[in-house]
Design a protein around this motif. Structure first.
Motif, PDB file in Angstrom:
ATOM      1  N   THR A  19       0.608  -1.593   0.091  1.00 36.15           N
ATOM      2  CA  THR A  19      -0.280  -0.050   0.471  1.00 36.15           C
ATOM      3  C   THR A  19       1.052   1.503  -0.169  1.00 36.15           C
ATOM      4  N   ARG A  20       2.186   1.422   0.575  1.00 35.41           N
ATOM      5  CA  ARG A  20       2.747   2.202   1.035  1.00 35.41           C
ATOM      6  C   ARG A  20       4.237   2.210   1.042  1.00 35.41           C
ATOM      7  N   GLN A 109      -1.323  10.154  15.830  1.00 33.38           N
ATOM      8  CA  GLN A 109      -2.396   8.808  14.530  1.00 33.38           C
ATOM      9  C   GLN A 109      -1.793   7.529  15.050  1.00 33.38           C
ATOM     10  N   TRP A 116      -4.378   1.255   8.343  1.00 32.58           N
ATOM     11  CA  TRP A 116      -2.970   1.589   7.536  1.00 32.58           C
ATOM     12  C   TRP A 116      -3.155   1.365   6.219  1.00 32.58           C
ATOM     13  N   SER A 119      -6.040   3.310   4.543  1.00 32.87           N
ATOM     14  CA  SER A 119      -5.126   4.633   4.641  1.00 32.87           C
ATOM     15  C   SER A 119      -4.254   5.497   4.669  1.00 32.87           C
ATOM     16  N   PRO A 120      -3.305   4.677   4.128  1.00 34.99           N
ATOM     17  CA  PRO A 120      -1.930   5.155   3.866  1.00 34.99           C
ATOM     18  C   PRO A 120      -1.295   6.145   4.693  1.00 34.99           C
ATOM     19  N   THR A 121      -1.777   7.536   5.115  1.00 37.71           N
ATOM     20  CA  THR A 121      -1.624   8.562   5.117  1.00 37.71           C
ATOM     21  C   THR A 121      -1.357   9.065   6.750  1.00 37.71           C
ATOM     22  N   LEU A 122      -0.439  10.296   6.592  1.00 38.42           N
ATOM     23  CA  LEU A 122      -0.789  11.063   8.186  1.00 38.42           C
ATOM     24  C   LEU A 122      -1.100  12.365   7.737  1.00 38.42           C
ATOM     25  N   ALA A 123      -2.257  12.912   8.824  1.00 37.08           N
ATOM     26  CA  ALA A 123      -2.699  13.784   8.937  1.00 37.08           C
ATOM     27  C   ALA A 123      -1.695  15.070   8.977  1.00 37.08           C
ATOM     28  N   LYS A 124      -2.043  16.621   8.919  1.00 34.25           N
ATOM     29  CA  LYS A 124      -1.078  17.166   8.570  1.00 34.25           C
ATOM     30  C   LYS A 124      -1.499  17.965   9.794  1.00 34.25           C
TER      31      LYS A 124
END
Length: 147
Positions: A19-20, A109, A116, A119-124
């Motif tokens: 995924t990432r 997070q 993960w 949704s393999p992202t990190l919030a800003k």
């Protein structure tokens, strides 16, 4: 000053890595003792599949080079079945000494490997509103972080 971003991961399943891409373990910068301690304690306590530590101190009203404001992304199978509040408590427990002395702010997070994967992202982080200007303990915490 650019954000100091160190990423580390231990081997994860092929499902996760597809995924990432997960970064390899990196030796943390020796000039960043608080960040190194955070990485060590979270790795020991939560055995993460993926771990990101972002020093966001430069975004706040603190002297250059400070280690007072962090954002962490922890992906761990230990979070399975736990509500978000309990996940945060596990992270806070692992870092209780740093949170009571050197770290002024910690954004967390905490995801399961399945979350993960989807949704393999990190919030800003939001912009600093200057909240640490009124907190007189910040200076003491910054001093403790340099010692």
């Amino acid at each position: 000053m650019l954000a100091c971003v160190l990423r580390a991961a231990r081997p994860a399943s092929a499902r996760l890595s597809s995924t990432r891409p997960l970064a390899h373990f990196m030796d943390p910068d020796p000039s960043r003792p608080v960040e190194r301690t955070i990485r060590t304690k979270l790795t020991e306590a939560l055995k993460p599949d993926h771990l990101e530590i972002h020093n966001e101190s430069h975004m706040h009203a603190v002297p250059p080079g400070s280690e007072s404001h962090f954002r962490v992304l922890v992906v761990s199978s230990q979070f399975r079945g736990l509500p978000l509040i309990q996940r945060h408590r596990l992270v806070n427990e692992a870092l209780k000494e740093e949170l009571s002395s050197r770290v002024h702010a910690l954004a967390i997070q905490a995801k399961t490997p399945e979350q993960w994967e989807s949704s393999p992202t990190l919030a800003k982080s939001p912009a600093c509103m200057g909240g640490s200007r009124g907190d007189h303990t910040v200076e003491e915490k910054l001093k403790a972080g340099r010692e």
